[in-house]
Design a protein around this motif. Structure first.
Motif, PDB file in Angstrom:
ATOM      1  N   ALA A  28       0.816  -1.218   0.000  1.00 28.24           N
ATOM      2  CA  ALA A  28       0.000   0.000   0.000  1.00 28.24           C
ATOM      3  C   ALA A  28       0.851   1.270   0.000  1.00 28.24           C
TER       4      ALA A  28
ATOM      5  N   ASN B  86      -6.104  -6.179  -4.850  1.00 17.86           N
ATOM      6  CA  ASN B  86      -5.724  -6.870  -3.635  1.00 17.86           C
ATOM      7  C   ASN B  86      -6.763  -7.945  -3.360  1.00 17.86           C
TER       8      ASN B  86
ATOM      9  N   LYS C  21      -8.893  -3.139   1.181  1.00 19.30           N
ATOM     10  CA  LYS C  21      -7.581  -2.516   1.420  1.00 19.30           C
ATOM     11  C   LYS C  21      -7.216  -1.509   0.339  1.00 19.30           C
TER      12      LYS C  21
END
Length: 147
Positions: free
Chosen positions: A21, A38, A43
């Motif tokens: 990230a 993901n 996320k």
């Protein structure tokens, strides 16, 4: 005055965990058109809010990408994602494999993409704080032109 270079490479980033990230966020900040995927789609929310496009599958993420970056949990995850993206990778694309998987997995991937995609083995040195600051060390290996 700092001058920003406009990047036109379309980047797909697969794997938005603790390392992925913040790494993907750095690409967005540098101006790259970014598609993210993901396994746990939630996320990706913060990156999508910052301008990334969310892909529903790994294949969808890489279909139009010039550069594909994978930062996944380990060898099984890399193999699973490879199975999903290999049919969709554009010929001539670059695949930058940054997961911690070891040389056997990278050799296997290299054999699977030979002649179609440039694979760069690029594990990182550093942790989440360095990723967030854009200060990871990258140990890139592969064909010299691709690296």
């Amino acid at each position: 005055m700092e001058q920003r270079t406009q990047h036109t490479e379309r980047v797909a980033f697969l794997g938005l965990g603790h390392m992925g990230a913040p790494m993907a966020r750095q690409l967005l900040a540098a101006g790259h058109p970014l598609t993210v995927w993901n396994r746990t789609a939630a996320k990706a929310g913060p990156l999508v809010a910052e301008g990334a496009r969310l892909a529903s599958t790994p294949a969808d993420a890489v279909r139009d990408a010039d550069v594909v970056i994978t930062m996944l949990a380990g060898p099984d995850a890399v193999r699973s994602v490879a199975d999903a993206i290999l049919p969709a990778l554009r010929e001539g694309a670059y695949w930058v494999e940054m997961s911690t998987v070891g040389p056997d997995v990278v050799r296997e991937l290299g054999e699977r993409v030979a002649g179609r995609v440039t694979l760069v083995d690029a594990p990182v040195a550093g942790s989440t704080d360095k990723a967030a600051a854009g200060q990871l060390g990258i140990l890139a290996g592969g064909d010299a032109d691709g690296v």
